[in-house]
Design a protein around this motif. Structure first.
Motif, short mmCIF file in Angstrom:
data_model
loop_
_atom_site.label_atom_id
_atom_site.label_comp_id
_atom_site.label_asym_id
_atom_site.label_seq_id
_atom_site.Cartn_x
_atom_site.Cartn_y
_atom_site.Cartn_z
N GLN A 31 0.81 -1.23 0.00
CA GLN A 31 0.00 0.00 0.00
C GLN A 31 0.84 1.28 0.00
OE1 GLN A 31 -2.12 -1.00 3.64
NE2 GLN A 31 -4.04 -1.17 2.49
N ASN A 32 2.16 1.12 -0.14
CA ASN A 32 3.08 2.27 -0.04
C ASN A 32 2.94 2.97 1.31
OD1 ASN A 32 4.44 2.23 -2.50
ND2 ASN A 32 2.61 3.03 -3.54
N LYS A 33 2.79 2.16 2.34
CA LYS A 33 2.70 2.73 3.69
C LYS A 33 3.96 2.40 4.48
CE LYS A 33 -2.15 2.71 5.02
NZ LYS A 33 -3.09 1.92 5.82
N LEU A 34 4.24 3.21 5.48
CA LEU A 34 5.39 2.96 6.34
C LEU A 34 4.91 2.41 7.67
CD1 LEU A 34 7.28 6.33 5.72
CD2 LEU A 34 7.84 4.10 4.72
N PHE A 35 5.77 1.64 8.32
CA PHE A 35 5.46 1.12 9.64
C PHE A 35 5.41 2.29 10.64
CE2 PHE A 35 7.18 -1.18 13.54
CZ PHE A 35 5.94 -1.68 13.90
N VAL A 36 4.56 2.16 11.64
CA VAL A 36 4.33 3.27 12.57
C VAL A 36 5.62 3.81 13.20
CG1 VAL A 36 3.79 1.68 14.49
CG2 VAL A 36 2.97 4.02 14.56
N ARG A 37 6.56 2.93 13.52
CA ARG A 37 7.79 3.41 14.17
C ARG A 37 8.71 4.14 13.19
NH1 ARG A 37 7.91 1.81 19.44
NH2 ARG A 37 6.16 0.43 19.87
N ARG A 38 8.60 3.80 11.92
CA ARG A 38 9.34 4.53 10.89
C ARG A 38 8.75 5.94 10.74
NH1 ARG A 38 13.48 6.44 8.98
NH2 ARG A 38 13.45 7.03 6.76
N ARG A 39 7.43 6.02 10.80
CA ARG A 39 6.78 7.33 10.73
C ARG A 39 7.27 8.24 11.86
NH1 ARG A 39 0.73 4.76 9.86
NH2 ARG A 39 0.94 4.32 7.63
N LEU A 40 7.39 7.66 13.05
CA LEU A 40 7.84 8.46 14.20
C LEU A 40 9.28 8.92 14.01
CD1 LEU A 40 6.16 6.49 17.11
CD2 LEU A 40 5.59 8.77 16.31
N GLU A 41 10.12 8.05 13.45
CA GLU A 41 11.51 8.44 13.19
C GLU A 41 11.54 9.65 12.26
OE1 GLU A 41 13.30 3.94 13.15
OE2 GLU A 41 13.81 5.25 11.46
N LEU A 42 10.69 9.63 11.24
CA LEU A 42 10.68 10.75 10.28
C LEU A 42 10.11 12.02 10.90
CD1 LEU A 42 9.36 8.90 7.10
CD2 LEU A 42 11.68 9.79 7.44
N LEU A 43 9.18 11.85 11.82
CA LEU A 43 8.54 13.01 12.44
C LEU A 43 9.46 13.74 13.41
CD1 LEU A 43 5.92 14.70 12.93
CD2 LEU A 43 5.37 13.06 14.73
N PHE A 44 10.16 12.96 14.22
CA PHE A 44 11.00 13.57 15.27
C PHE A 44 12.34 14.03 14.74
CE2 PHE A 44 8.47 10.69 18.26
CZ PHE A 44 7.66 11.73 18.68
N ASP A 45 12.92 15.04 15.43
CA ASP A 45 14.24 15.53 15.05
C ASP A 45 15.28 14.42 15.17
OD1 ASP A 45 12.99 17.95 14.86
OD2 ASP A 45 13.74 18.74 16.76
N GLU A 46 15.21 13.70 16.30
CA GLU A 46 16.20 12.65 16.57
C GLU A 46 15.46 11.33 16.67
OE1 GLU A 46 19.56 13.23 17.57
OE2 GLU A 46 19.44 15.41 17.31
N ASP A 47 16.22 10.28 16.49
CA ASP A 47 15.64 8.96 16.54
C ASP A 47 15.06 8.63 17.92
OD1 ASP A 47 14.89 6.64 15.51
OD2 ASP A 47 16.85 5.68 15.55
N PHE A 48 15.76 9.06 18.97
CA PHE A 48 15.37 8.68 20.32
C PHE A 48 14.03 9.29 20.71
CE2 PHE A 48 15.63 7.35 24.58
CZ PHE A 48 15.20 8.39 25.36
N GLN A 49 13.19 8.51 21.35
CA GLN A 49 11.92 9.05 21.82
C GLN A 49 11.52 8.36 23.11
OE1 GLN A 49 10.52 7.72 18.21
NE2 GLN A 49 9.21 6.13 18.98
N LEU A 50 10.68 9.05 23.88
CA LEU A 50 10.15 8.46 25.11
C LEU A 50 8.82 7.83 24.79
CD1 LEU A 50 10.82 11.55 27.37
CD2 LEU A 50 12.21 9.47 27.23
N GLU A 51 8.58 6.65 25.35
CA GLU A 51 7.34 5.97 25.01
C GLU A 51 6.66 5.48 26.29
OE1 GLU A 51 7.87 2.93 22.07
OE2 GLU A 51 5.83 2.18 22.31
N ASP A 52 5.35 5.66 26.36
CA ASP A 52 4.57 5.13 27.49
C ASP A 52 3.70 3.99 27.02
OD1 ASP A 52 5.41 7.01 29.39
OD2 ASP A 52 3.95 8.48 28.69
N GLY A 53 3.53 3.01 27.89
CA GLY A 53 2.55 1.95 27.61
C GLY A 53 2.97 0.97 26.53
N LEU A 54 4.29 0.78 26.38
CA LEU A 54 4.76 -0.20 25.38
C LEU A 54 4.16 -1.58 25.64
CD1 LEU A 54 6.73 -0.87 22.99
CD2 LEU A 54 8.43 -1.43 24.74
#
Lengths: 511, 70
Positions: A31-54
């Motif tokens: 579907q030419n879609k990206l995995f959710v965690r790839r989307r977050l990488e592209l959205l944020f300045d840096e790769d590292f992110q804080l996550e709740d409720g993994l």
């Protein structure tokens, strides 16, 4: 600690971060879609992110993170909160923990007073879990309640990557901006299958609720992006005009001079009021180079709305586009303006009106559709805006069009005119016909033509822009090619403006 | 069958094409006069003009078919 303990944590976390089964990842690729965690990488300045409720719903291995990632990261150096559906987990549908996670990230954004971004790609509620996730105090309804409460307090941005169905379609509806990925994004209350069953309509998803339809016809979408990367880049760019919350000021960047190969404004604006020209070209020659970000570009194109910078200062532009439908204000354009003005005013973004408007549309079709109450929305939003408000009359501003474009009676900080400006209840042709219709009917031939010509010229003298300046109706007449400098100075001067509008609980808003 | 529809209500001021003409996407084919403004209407698809359903001076409503292309 022993190795097994540490490995268990690592293995479990890694497994969850992979999302749903491999076949669903393959489907994403198709579907030419990206995995959710790839989307977050592209959205944020840096790769590292804080996550709740993994580990949400972690006892059930088929529901990693319960189908949603909630994270805190940075965009353009600004901390933001994010909720992101994972469509590889039961099509991104919502269970009880999914809803709880979304509510909690909203609460976090509220406490921190930072922007909240919704990356939506969800089939809607899990019907099997409805009692746990649908009706209760912290059921899905609370998500929308919170959105309404947060509206105007912190920026809320939606990127729509896939479906947003039924009740879920209201997440985008309550956001400030909706960026939709062409071909993949959709919004609808009932699916095409349901439409056929319930009302007998046969229709495709794209036609009924597709991204292009919503960005060009319904007005539910603001930006149509060709792919996911571009959609995410648009969200980052959008946020660059915004402060973290309503109490802060929009971030000022360095001034970017207008490119030297752009046409001068004096070369762009024609003298003949009735001949269309491209207002986008004028905007390009007025604002910092490459700073214009258009909102609802494909919807109600007779009115242009968008963010830009002048001398690095973010502004919101509302401009009539005579190239489309003569720049006349219609129902959709009035709505579009009201919405955009409210958005800018909420986040302290100064407003610039560029008027070239023959008025609001008349005739049976628009009257039946409620032109008056829709036009009232625009005038109300513009009146209530207390940010710096600058009105520039580029060419004609006739009738209620003058009012809607922040004319003198609506407390703009200044109402400036270009030498081509023409302010009147109506244009010379219509006015002469209205006032002298009986007389004109009695005359014939050359006599008639001469009479009309003479009266039009008399009318023209009467509404002469220097006369209006002499009566203090407008605050100044500006050389077109000095307009940018004039606005730089004005925006600086009005920076400290801080006024209340009116004392009451809230207005009775025209809808 | 492709159509050129009126972008808003108004009077047909000028028809710029004739039956048999080839038109391109984005080409001005009709100019309406509405709200005292000239309103150029473009073809949204390319094609050959098959039928002109309006004449200069006639009133058209928003969305009314003006020209049939094939």
């Amino acid at each position: 600690m022993n190795e097994t303990t540490l490995n268990t944590l690592q293995n479990r976390a890694e497994k969850i971060k992979q999302g749903g089964a491999p076949k669903y990842h393959e489907k994403l690729d198709e579907q030419n879609k990206l995995f959710v965690r790839r989307r977050l990488e592209l959205l944020f300045d840096e790769d590292f992110q804080l996550e709740d409720g993994l580990f949400a719903n972690g006892m059930d291995e088929s529901l990693p993170a319960d189908g949603v990632v909630t994270a805190i990261g940075q965009v353009n150096g600004q901390t933001v909160c994010v909720m992101a559906n994972d469509s590889t987990v039961k099509a991104g549908s919502w269970g009880a923990r999914t809803v709880e996670k979304i509510i909690r990230i909203q609460e976090t954004a509220e406490k921190m007073q930072v922007p909240l971004i919704y990356l939506v790609d969800s089939a809607g509620a899990r019907i099997t879990d409805q009692i746990e996730m649908f009706p209760g105090r912290r059921g899905a309804g609370r998500i929308f309640y919170n959105q309404v409460k947060l509206s105007g307090q912190i920026p809320q941005v939606c990127i729509l990557f896939g479906p947003s169905a039924a009740g879920g379609a209201y997440i985008p509806a309550f956001c400030d901006v909706v960026i939709m990925v062409d071909k993949n994004a959709s919004m609808y209350l009932g699916s095409p299958r349901m439409a056929e069953m319930v009302i007998g309509e046969k229709v495709s998803l794209e036609e009924m609720g597709g991204a292009r339809m919503h960005c060009s016809i319904s007005g539910c979408g603001d930006v149509l992006a060709p792919d996911e990367e571009s959609a995410i880049a648009s969200a980052r760019r959008y946020l660059s005009y915004f402060p973290a919350n309503y109490e802060q000021r929009p971030p000022r960047l360095e001034c970017q001079e207008v490119a030297s190969d752009r046409k001068k404004i004096s070369e762009i604006v024609p003298d003949n009021q009735n001949v269309p020209f491209d207002m986008l070209e004028l905007i390009g020659s007025l604002v910092d180079e490459n700073s214009f970000f258009e909102m609802k570009q494909l919807f109600a194109k007779e009115l242009i709305t968008g963010f830009a910078r002048i001398d690095g200062q973010p502004i919101g532009i509302i401009a009539n586009q005579s190239k489309v439908k003569g720049g006349v204000l219609f129902i959709d354009s009035a709505d579009k303006a009201a919405r955009f003005i409210t958005l800018c005013d909420a986040f302290r973004i100064p407003l610039l009106f560029l008027a070239d408007v023959p008025g609001f549309m008349i005739g049976t079709q628009t009257e039946k559709a409620g032109m008056i109450r829709h036009g009232a929305k625009m005038i109300a939003a513009m009146s209530e805006a207390t940010v710096p408000k600058i009105s520039v009359i580029v060419r004609k501003a006739y009738g209620a069009g003058l009012y809607a474009m922040a004319g003198p009676a609506f407390e703009p900080d200044c109402c400036l005119a270009l030498p081509t400006a023409q302010i009147a209840v109506m244009g010379p042709e219509a006015a002469v016909n209205a006032v002298y219709s009986n007389k004109i009917a009695q005359l014939e031939g050359v006599e008639k033509a001469d009479f009309v010509k003479e009266k039009r010229e008399e009318y023209q003298r009467n509404i002469d822009i220097y006369r209006l300046a002499s009566e203090l109706i407008i605050d100044g007449i500006v050389q077109p090619d000095h307009l940018r400098d004039e606005l730089m100075g004005r925006l600086k001067a009005y920076e400290g403006k801080d006024i209340p509008f009116s004392r009451r609980r809230h207005s009775v808003y025209p809808v | 069958m492709k159509q050129v529809q009126a972008s808003m209500a108004g009077t047909v001021w000028k028809v710029l094409v004739a039956v048999g003409d080839q038109v391109e996407v984005g080409q001005d084919v009709v100019i309406l006069e509405s709200m005292k403004m000239e309103i150029p209407v473009q073809a949204e698809a390319a094609g050959v003009v098959k039928e002109i359903k309006i004449e200069e001076g006639s009133y058209v409503g928003d969305g009314e078919a003006m020209i049939e292309l094939e």
